[in-house]
Design an enzyme around this catalytic site. Sequence first.
Site: not given
Ligand code: GLY
Ligand code: MN
Ligand code: MN
Length: 442
Positions: A42, A247, A264, A275, A355, A359, A366, A389, A393, A411, A413
Amino acid sequence: MVPNPQADFSLYAQRREHVLDRLGDDAILILPAGPELHVGRDAEVPYQPDSELYYLTGYTEPEAIAVLGPRCADAPFTLFVRARDPEREVWTGVRGGIEAACDLFGADVAFPIGEFGERLSRLAVNASRIYVRTDAGRRDIDDIVLKLLKSALARRQRAGVAPLTLSDPALLLDDMRVVKDATEITLLRDAASLTAASFREAAKSIRPNAGEWQVEAALNYAFRRRGASGSSFPAIVAGGANATILHYTTNERELADNTLVLVDAGARRRMYCADVSRTFPVNGKFTDVQRDLYDVVLAAHAAAIAVVRPGATLQDVHRSALAALVHGMLELGLLEGDAEALIEAETSIKPFYPHKTSHWLGLDVHDVGDYMKDAQPRRLEAGMVFTIEPGLYVAQDTVDVPGYLRGIGIRIEDDVLVTEDGCEVLTLELPTDARAVEEMMR
Ligand code: GLY
Ligand code: MN
Ligand code: MN
Protein backbone atom coordinates in the site's frame (compact mmCIF):
# COMPACT_ATOMS: atom_id res chain seq x y z
CA MET A 1 -6.28 17.91 -3.43
CA VAL A 2 -3.86 20.37 -5.01
CA PRO A 3 -5.93 23.02 -6.75
CA ASN A 4 -3.48 25.55 -8.03
CA PRO A 5 -4.07 28.76 -6.04
CA GLN A 6 -3.09 30.86 -9.06
CA ALA A 7 -5.05 28.81 -11.51
CA ASP A 8 -7.06 30.73 -14.02
CA PHE A 9 -10.10 28.51 -14.23
CA SER A 10 -11.58 30.56 -17.07
CA LEU A 11 -8.73 29.33 -19.26
CA TYR A 12 -9.84 25.71 -18.85
CA ALA A 13 -13.43 26.80 -19.54
CA GLN A 14 -12.34 28.44 -22.79
CA ARG A 15 -10.54 25.29 -23.87
CA ARG A 16 -13.63 23.21 -23.07
CA GLU A 17 -15.79 25.58 -25.13
CA HIS A 18 -13.50 25.01 -28.08
CA VAL A 19 -13.72 21.23 -27.66
CA LEU A 20 -17.51 21.34 -27.27
CA ASP A 21 -17.74 23.27 -30.55
CA ARG A 22 -15.61 20.70 -32.31
CA LEU A 23 -17.52 17.75 -30.84
CA GLY A 24 -20.77 18.75 -32.51
CA ASP A 25 -24.18 17.44 -31.51
CA ASP A 26 -23.61 13.75 -31.86
CA ALA A 27 -20.39 13.09 -29.97
CA ILE A 28 -19.08 12.96 -26.43
CA LEU A 29 -15.57 12.96 -25.03
CA ILE A 30 -14.53 10.79 -22.08
CA LEU A 31 -11.20 11.50 -20.41
CA PRO A 32 -10.26 9.17 -17.57
CA ALA A 33 -7.15 9.93 -15.51
CA GLY A 34 -4.77 7.05 -14.87
CA PRO A 35 -5.00 4.78 -11.82
CA GLU A 36 -3.13 5.35 -8.59
CA LEU A 37 -0.18 2.97 -8.48
CA HIS A 38 1.18 1.22 -5.42
CA VAL A 39 4.44 -0.43 -4.53
CA GLY A 40 4.11 -3.52 -2.40
CA ARG A 41 0.93 -3.63 -0.38
CA ASP A 42 0.00 0.00 0.00
CA ALA A 43 2.84 2.46 -0.53
CA GLU A 44 1.63 5.04 -3.07
CA VAL A 45 3.76 5.97 -6.08
CA PRO A 46 3.62 9.80 -6.47
CA TYR A 47 0.61 10.42 -8.66
CA GLN A 48 1.14 12.03 -12.05
CA PRO A 49 -2.07 13.84 -13.07
CA ASP A 50 -3.39 13.18 -16.54
CA SER A 51 -2.22 15.79 -19.08
CA GLU A 52 -5.39 15.84 -21.20
CA LEU A 53 -7.71 16.04 -18.21
CA TYR A 54 -5.53 18.76 -16.73
CA TYR A 55 -5.47 20.72 -19.98
CA LEU A 56 -9.27 20.88 -20.07
CA THR A 57 -10.11 21.10 -16.36
CA GLY A 58 -7.06 21.81 -14.19
CA TYR A 59 -8.08 18.75 -12.17
CA THR A 60 -5.22 16.85 -10.54
CA GLU A 61 -6.83 14.34 -8.16
CA PRO A 62 -6.36 10.67 -9.05
CA GLU A 63 -8.70 8.63 -11.22
CA ALA A 64 -11.15 11.42 -12.05
CA ILE A 65 -13.15 11.19 -15.29
CA ALA A 66 -14.38 14.13 -17.33
CA VAL A 67 -17.25 13.76 -19.79
CA LEU A 68 -17.93 16.53 -22.28
CA GLY A 69 -20.78 16.65 -24.77
CA PRO A 70 -22.96 19.49 -26.03
CA ARG A 71 -26.01 17.22 -25.86
CA CYS A 72 -25.20 15.14 -22.80
CA ALA A 73 -28.44 14.48 -20.98
CA ASP A 74 -27.83 16.64 -17.90
CA ALA A 75 -25.12 19.12 -18.86
CA PRO A 76 -22.17 19.60 -21.18
CA PHE A 77 -19.48 19.11 -18.50
CA THR A 78 -19.67 16.24 -16.02
CA LEU A 79 -16.88 15.30 -13.61
CA PHE A 80 -16.61 12.01 -11.77
CA VAL A 81 -14.30 12.47 -8.77
CA ARG A 82 -13.25 10.80 -5.55
CA ALA A 83 -15.90 11.69 -3.01
CA ARG A 84 -14.94 13.15 0.35
CA ASP A 85 -13.95 10.40 2.78
CA PRO A 86 -12.82 11.62 6.23
CA GLU A 87 -11.27 8.27 7.09
CA ARG A 88 -9.10 8.12 3.92
CA GLU A 89 -8.34 11.84 4.07
CA VAL A 90 -6.54 11.28 7.39
CA TRP A 91 -4.05 9.17 5.41
CA THR A 92 -3.76 10.80 2.03
CA GLY A 93 -4.93 14.38 2.40
CA VAL A 94 -8.02 16.46 1.83
CA ARG A 95 -10.11 15.78 -1.26
CA GLY A 96 -12.14 18.37 -3.09
CA GLY A 97 -15.01 15.98 -3.59
CA ILE A 98 -18.22 16.75 -5.42
CA GLU A 99 -18.44 20.27 -4.07
CA ALA A 100 -15.07 21.51 -5.38
CA ALA A 101 -15.65 19.73 -8.70
CA CYS A 102 -18.62 22.04 -9.28
CA ASP A 103 -17.76 25.19 -7.33
CA LEU A 104 -14.06 25.43 -8.12
CA PHE A 105 -13.53 23.41 -11.30
CA GLY A 106 -16.75 24.50 -12.97
CA ALA A 107 -18.38 21.12 -13.60
CA ASP A 108 -22.10 21.43 -14.35
CA VAL A 109 -22.65 18.23 -12.39
CA ALA A 110 -20.32 15.92 -10.49
CA PHE A 111 -20.64 12.39 -9.14
CA PRO A 112 -18.48 9.86 -7.32
CA ILE A 113 -16.29 7.84 -9.68
CA GLY A 114 -18.14 4.65 -8.77
CA GLU A 115 -21.29 5.99 -10.48
CA PHE A 116 -19.67 6.31 -13.91
CA GLY A 117 -20.92 2.87 -15.02
CA GLU A 118 -24.55 3.46 -14.22
CA ARG A 119 -24.58 7.03 -15.62
CA LEU A 120 -22.71 6.61 -18.89
CA SER A 121 -25.58 5.36 -21.02
CA ARG A 122 -27.64 8.44 -20.10
CA LEU A 123 -24.70 10.75 -20.80
CA ALA A 124 -24.23 9.13 -24.19
CA VAL A 125 -27.91 9.02 -25.10
CA ASN A 126 -27.57 11.35 -28.10
CA ALA A 127 -24.12 10.28 -29.15
CA SER A 128 -23.16 8.24 -32.17
CA ARG A 129 -19.45 8.79 -31.62
CA ILE A 130 -17.42 8.49 -28.42
CA TYR A 131 -13.99 10.02 -28.14
CA VAL A 132 -12.41 8.05 -25.32
CA ARG A 133 -8.88 7.58 -24.06
CA THR A 134 -8.47 3.80 -23.92
CA ASP A 135 -4.77 3.68 -23.04
CA ALA A 136 -4.99 5.40 -19.67
CA GLY A 137 -4.53 2.08 -17.86
CA ARG A 138 -8.19 2.11 -16.74
CA ARG A 139 -9.56 -1.36 -17.45
CA ASP A 140 -12.62 -0.47 -15.37
CA ILE A 141 -13.51 2.39 -17.73
CA ASP A 142 -12.62 0.43 -20.88
CA ASP A 143 -14.99 -2.36 -19.77
CA ILE A 144 -17.86 0.07 -19.11
CA VAL A 145 -17.44 1.74 -22.52
CA LEU A 146 -17.29 -1.62 -24.27
CA LYS A 147 -20.46 -2.75 -22.52
CA LEU A 148 -22.22 0.42 -23.66
CA LEU A 149 -21.06 -0.19 -27.20
CA LYS A 150 -22.35 -3.75 -27.19
CA SER A 151 -25.77 -2.79 -25.91
CA ALA A 152 -25.93 0.07 -28.42
CA LEU A 153 -25.18 -2.35 -31.20
CA ALA A 154 -28.13 -4.46 -30.13
CA ARG A 155 -30.52 -1.49 -29.85
CA ARG A 156 -29.51 0.68 -32.75
CA GLN A 157 -31.92 -0.82 -35.26
CA ARG A 158 -34.92 0.37 -33.27
CA ALA A 159 -33.46 3.35 -31.36
CA GLY A 160 -32.05 4.99 -34.49
CA VAL A 161 -29.16 6.58 -32.65
CA ALA A 162 -26.51 4.94 -30.52
CA PRO A 163 -22.80 5.27 -29.90
CA LEU A 164 -21.15 2.96 -32.39
CA THR A 165 -17.91 4.69 -33.25
CA LEU A 166 -14.94 5.00 -30.93
CA SER A 167 -12.42 7.72 -31.70
CA ASP A 168 -9.10 8.86 -30.27
CA PRO A 169 -9.36 12.08 -28.19
CA ALA A 170 -6.01 13.04 -29.73
CA LEU A 171 -7.99 14.00 -32.84
CA LEU A 172 -9.64 16.78 -30.83
CA LEU A 173 -6.90 17.77 -28.45
CA ASP A 174 -3.46 17.37 -30.00
CA ASP A 175 -3.77 20.24 -32.47
CA MET A 176 -4.82 22.50 -29.61
CA ARG A 177 -2.01 21.38 -27.32
CA VAL A 178 0.76 21.61 -29.91
CA VAL A 179 0.34 25.40 -30.20
CA LYS A 180 0.87 26.86 -26.74
CA ASP A 181 -1.20 29.76 -25.43
CA ALA A 182 0.24 32.69 -23.47
CA THR A 183 -0.27 31.04 -20.08
CA GLU A 184 1.47 27.88 -21.21
CA ILE A 185 4.36 29.84 -22.67
CA THR A 186 4.86 31.61 -19.34
CA LEU A 187 4.94 28.26 -17.53
CA LEU A 188 7.33 26.73 -20.07
CA ARG A 189 9.62 29.78 -19.75
CA ASP A 190 9.52 29.27 -15.99
CA ALA A 191 10.37 25.56 -16.22
CA ALA A 192 13.19 26.30 -18.67
CA SER A 193 14.71 29.08 -16.63
CA LEU A 194 14.48 27.09 -13.40
CA THR A 195 16.20 24.18 -15.16
CA ALA A 196 18.96 26.41 -16.54
CA ALA A 197 19.70 27.82 -13.08
CA SER A 198 19.73 24.31 -11.60
CA PHE A 199 22.19 23.08 -14.26
CA ARG A 200 24.53 25.95 -13.38
CA GLU A 201 24.37 24.92 -9.74
CA ALA A 202 24.76 21.18 -10.34
CA ALA A 203 27.69 21.74 -12.75
CA LYS A 204 29.77 22.60 -9.72
CA SER A 205 29.36 19.10 -8.32
CA ILE A 206 31.03 17.51 -11.37
CA ARG A 207 34.61 16.40 -10.72
CA PRO A 208 36.71 13.24 -11.03
CA ASN A 209 35.43 10.49 -8.71
CA ALA A 210 32.12 12.21 -8.02
CA GLY A 211 29.25 9.75 -8.39
CA GLU A 212 26.83 10.18 -11.27
CA TRP A 213 24.15 9.90 -8.58
CA GLN A 214 25.61 12.92 -6.77
CA VAL A 215 25.19 15.12 -9.83
CA GLU A 216 21.64 13.77 -10.17
CA ALA A 217 21.00 14.61 -6.50
CA ALA A 218 22.42 18.12 -6.95
CA LEU A 219 20.05 18.68 -9.88
CA ASN A 220 17.01 17.35 -8.08
CA TYR A 221 17.83 19.42 -5.02
CA ALA A 222 18.20 22.53 -7.15
CA PHE A 223 14.91 21.82 -8.95
CA ARG A 224 12.94 21.39 -5.75
CA ARG A 225 14.60 24.26 -3.92
CA ARG A 226 13.54 26.54 -6.76
CA GLY A 227 9.94 25.40 -6.58
CA ALA A 228 9.73 22.66 -9.18
CA SER A 229 7.27 19.88 -8.41
CA GLY A 230 9.94 17.42 -9.53
CA SER A 231 11.56 16.20 -12.70
CA SER A 232 10.04 15.94 -16.15
CA PHE A 233 11.71 12.53 -16.54
CA PRO A 234 14.39 10.50 -14.75
CA ALA A 235 17.65 12.45 -15.03
CA ILE A 236 20.43 11.08 -17.20
CA VAL A 237 23.91 11.57 -15.75
CA ALA A 238 26.12 9.53 -18.03
CA GLY A 239 29.88 9.52 -17.58
CA GLY A 240 32.24 8.34 -20.32
CA ALA A 241 30.84 5.53 -22.48
CA ASN A 242 27.56 5.54 -20.53
CA ALA A 243 26.69 8.59 -22.62
CA THR A 244 26.42 6.39 -25.70
CA ILE A 245 23.33 4.81 -24.09
CA LEU A 246 20.69 7.36 -25.05
CA HIS A 247 18.40 6.93 -22.06
CA TYR A 248 20.94 5.85 -19.43
CA THR A 249 19.29 6.47 -16.06
CA THR A 250 20.99 4.14 -13.59
CA ASN A 251 23.46 6.90 -12.66
CA GLU A 252 25.51 4.59 -10.46
CA ARG A 253 29.10 4.95 -11.71
CA GLU A 254 31.85 7.27 -10.63
CA LEU A 255 33.02 9.95 -13.05
CA ALA A 256 36.51 9.35 -14.40
CA ASP A 257 39.20 11.97 -14.98
CA ASN A 258 39.67 13.02 -18.62
CA THR A 259 36.21 11.81 -19.66
CA LEU A 260 33.01 13.68 -20.48
CA VAL A 261 29.71 13.51 -18.65
CA LEU A 262 26.41 13.99 -20.46
CA VAL A 263 23.68 15.43 -18.25
CA ASP A 264 20.10 15.40 -19.57
CA ALA A 265 17.39 16.54 -17.17
CA GLY A 266 14.47 18.91 -16.78
CA ALA A 267 12.31 20.39 -14.08
CA ARG A 268 8.54 20.10 -14.04
CA ARG A 269 6.93 23.30 -12.93
CA ARG A 270 3.17 23.50 -12.45
CA MET A 271 2.79 20.53 -14.79
CA TYR A 272 4.96 21.95 -17.60
CA CYS A 273 8.26 20.34 -18.60
CA ALA A 274 11.75 21.43 -19.49
CA ASP A 275 14.27 19.11 -21.15
CA VAL A 276 17.90 20.18 -21.30
CA SER A 277 21.23 18.46 -22.03
CA ARG A 278 24.75 19.69 -21.55
CA THR A 279 27.99 17.76 -21.84
CA PHE A 280 30.82 18.65 -19.42
CA PRO A 281 34.49 17.69 -19.20
CA VAL A 282 34.68 15.85 -15.86
CA ASN A 283 37.90 17.58 -14.79
CA GLY A 284 36.76 21.01 -15.95
CA LYS A 285 38.79 21.20 -19.16
CA PHE A 286 38.01 19.68 -22.57
CA THR A 287 40.91 17.84 -24.22
CA ASP A 288 41.58 18.85 -27.83
CA VAL A 289 39.87 15.71 -29.11
CA GLN A 290 36.83 16.18 -26.88
CA ARG A 291 36.65 19.81 -27.86
CA ASP A 292 36.76 18.99 -31.59
CA LEU A 293 33.86 16.57 -31.23
CA TYR A 294 31.99 18.98 -28.98
CA ASP A 295 32.32 21.78 -31.52
CA VAL A 296 30.85 19.57 -34.23
CA VAL A 297 27.73 19.07 -32.10
CA LEU A 298 27.65 22.75 -31.21
CA ALA A 299 27.76 23.67 -34.91
CA ALA A 300 24.82 21.30 -35.51
CA HIS A 301 22.94 22.90 -32.62
CA ALA A 302 23.47 26.39 -34.09
CA ALA A 303 22.57 25.24 -37.60
CA ALA A 304 19.32 23.70 -36.32
CA ILE A 305 18.28 26.80 -34.38
CA ALA A 306 19.05 29.02 -37.37
CA VAL A 307 16.27 27.49 -39.50
CA VAL A 308 13.46 27.72 -36.92
CA ARG A 309 10.67 30.06 -38.00
CA PRO A 310 7.00 29.77 -38.95
CA GLY A 311 6.63 27.77 -42.15
CA ALA A 312 9.78 25.68 -41.66
CA THR A 313 9.41 22.06 -40.50
CA LEU A 314 11.09 19.88 -37.89
CA GLN A 315 12.45 17.93 -40.84
CA ASP A 316 14.24 21.12 -41.98
CA VAL A 317 15.60 21.50 -38.45
CA HIS A 318 16.80 17.90 -38.42
CA ARG A 319 18.35 18.14 -41.87
CA SER A 320 20.19 21.29 -40.94
CA ALA A 321 21.65 19.62 -37.83
CA LEU A 322 22.46 16.51 -39.83
CA ALA A 323 24.29 18.45 -42.53
CA ALA A 324 26.45 20.21 -39.94
CA LEU A 325 27.22 16.90 -38.22
CA VAL A 326 28.19 15.24 -41.49
CA HIS A 327 30.47 18.11 -42.52
CA GLY A 328 32.10 18.16 -39.09
CA MET A 329 32.59 14.41 -39.02
CA LEU A 330 34.10 14.39 -42.50
CA GLU A 331 36.61 16.95 -41.32
CA LEU A 332 37.48 14.86 -38.27
CA GLY A 333 37.80 11.70 -40.37
CA LEU A 334 34.89 10.00 -38.60
CA LEU A 335 33.05 9.62 -41.91
CA GLU A 336 34.22 9.22 -45.48
CA GLY A 337 32.42 9.95 -48.73
CA ASP A 338 30.44 12.65 -50.45
CA ALA A 339 28.76 15.04 -48.01
CA GLU A 340 25.50 15.41 -49.95
CA ALA A 341 25.13 11.65 -50.38
CA LEU A 342 25.83 11.06 -46.70
CA ILE A 343 23.22 13.63 -45.66
CA GLU A 344 20.67 12.23 -48.11
CA ALA A 345 21.07 8.57 -47.13
CA GLU A 346 21.45 9.08 -43.35
CA THR A 347 22.57 5.43 -43.02
CA SER A 348 26.29 6.08 -42.48
CA ILE A 349 25.67 8.62 -39.77
CA LYS A 350 22.91 6.63 -38.05
CA PRO A 351 25.28 4.72 -35.71
CA PHE A 352 26.69 8.08 -34.56
CA TYR A 353 23.37 9.92 -34.46
CA PRO A 354 20.51 7.45 -34.04
CA HIS A 355 17.80 9.90 -32.93
CA LYS A 356 15.97 12.87 -34.44
CA THR A 357 16.81 16.44 -33.51
CA SER A 358 13.50 17.53 -31.96
CA HIS A 359 10.34 16.56 -30.14
CA TRP A 360 7.41 18.69 -28.99
CA LEU A 361 7.54 19.86 -25.38
CA GLY A 362 4.71 20.85 -23.05
CA LEU A 363 2.62 19.10 -20.43
CA ASP A 364 4.44 15.95 -21.49
CA VAL A 365 8.16 15.89 -22.06
CA HIS A 366 7.63 14.11 -25.36
CA ASP A 367 4.52 16.15 -25.98
CA VAL A 368 1.57 15.38 -28.22
CA GLY A 369 1.13 16.58 -31.78
CA ASP A 370 1.52 15.01 -35.20
CA TYR A 371 4.86 15.48 -36.90
CA MET A 372 3.28 14.91 -40.31
CA LYS A 373 0.17 16.49 -41.87
CA ASP A 374 -1.34 15.17 -45.09
CA ALA A 375 1.77 13.02 -45.60
CA GLN A 376 4.02 16.09 -45.41
CA PRO A 377 6.21 17.32 -42.53
CA ARG A 378 4.07 19.69 -40.48
CA ARG A 379 4.79 23.40 -40.84
CA LEU A 380 5.89 25.22 -37.72
CA GLU A 381 3.64 27.91 -36.29
CA ALA A 382 4.27 30.63 -33.72
CA GLY A 383 3.56 29.19 -30.27
CA MET A 384 4.97 25.73 -30.91
CA VAL A 385 7.61 24.60 -28.41
CA PHE A 386 10.13 21.84 -29.00
CA THR A 387 13.64 20.67 -28.20
CA ILE A 388 16.74 20.99 -30.34
CA GLU A 389 19.10 18.22 -29.31
CA PRO A 390 21.78 17.16 -31.74
CA GLY A 391 24.30 14.64 -30.47
CA LEU A 392 27.23 12.53 -31.47
CA TYR A 393 27.79 9.08 -29.99
CA VAL A 394 30.78 6.85 -30.64
CA ALA A 395 30.07 3.51 -28.97
CA GLN A 396 32.96 1.68 -27.32
CA ASP A 397 32.83 -1.13 -29.88
CA THR A 398 32.75 1.08 -33.00
CA VAL A 399 35.17 -0.23 -35.59
CA ASP A 400 36.90 1.97 -38.16
CA VAL A 401 37.44 4.89 -35.79
CA PRO A 402 40.61 5.64 -33.82
CA GLY A 403 40.56 4.19 -30.29
CA TYR A 404 40.76 7.63 -28.63
CA LEU A 405 37.38 8.55 -30.11
CA ARG A 406 35.54 5.52 -28.76
CA GLY A 407 33.24 5.60 -25.77
CA ILE A 408 32.25 9.25 -26.09
CA GLY A 409 28.72 10.66 -26.14
CA ILE A 410 27.86 14.33 -26.53
CA ARG A 411 24.44 15.99 -26.65
CA ILE A 412 23.50 19.66 -26.46
CA GLU A 413 19.78 20.21 -25.92
CA ASP A 414 17.79 23.42 -25.62
CA ASP A 415 14.09 24.24 -25.59
CA VAL A 416 12.78 26.67 -28.19
CA LEU A 417 9.57 28.58 -28.83
CA VAL A 418 8.59 29.49 -32.39
CA THR A 419 7.92 33.24 -32.60
CA GLU A 420 6.38 35.32 -35.42
CA ASP A 421 9.75 35.78 -37.12
CA GLY A 422 12.07 33.10 -35.76
CA CYS A 423 12.47 31.57 -32.35
CA GLU A 424 13.18 32.24 -28.72
CA VAL A 425 15.58 29.86 -26.98
CA LEU A 426 13.87 29.34 -23.63
CA THR A 427 17.03 27.91 -22.08
CA LEU A 428 19.34 30.66 -23.32
CA GLU A 429 20.55 31.43 -19.78
CA LEU A 430 22.54 28.21 -19.94
CA PRO A 431 25.56 28.68 -22.22
CA THR A 432 26.57 26.14 -24.82
CA ASP A 433 30.03 27.07 -26.03
CA ALA A 434 32.87 24.97 -24.65
CA ARG A 435 34.68 27.72 -22.80
CA ALA A 436 31.51 28.91 -21.07
CA VAL A 437 30.68 25.32 -20.12
CA GLU A 438 34.11 25.02 -18.47
CA GLU A 439 33.54 28.32 -16.72
CA MET A 440 30.21 27.14 -15.35
CA MET A 441 31.96 24.33 -13.49
CA ARG A 442 34.17 26.67 -11.47
N1 GLY B 1 15.35 13.47 -22.11
C1 GLY B 1 14.96 12.66 -23.17
C2 GLY B 1 15.03 13.40 -24.41
O1 GLY B 1 15.87 14.27 -24.55
O2 GLY B 1 14.21 13.26 -25.27
MN1 MN C 1 16.61 15.42 -22.91
MN1 MN D 1 14.58 15.78 -25.41
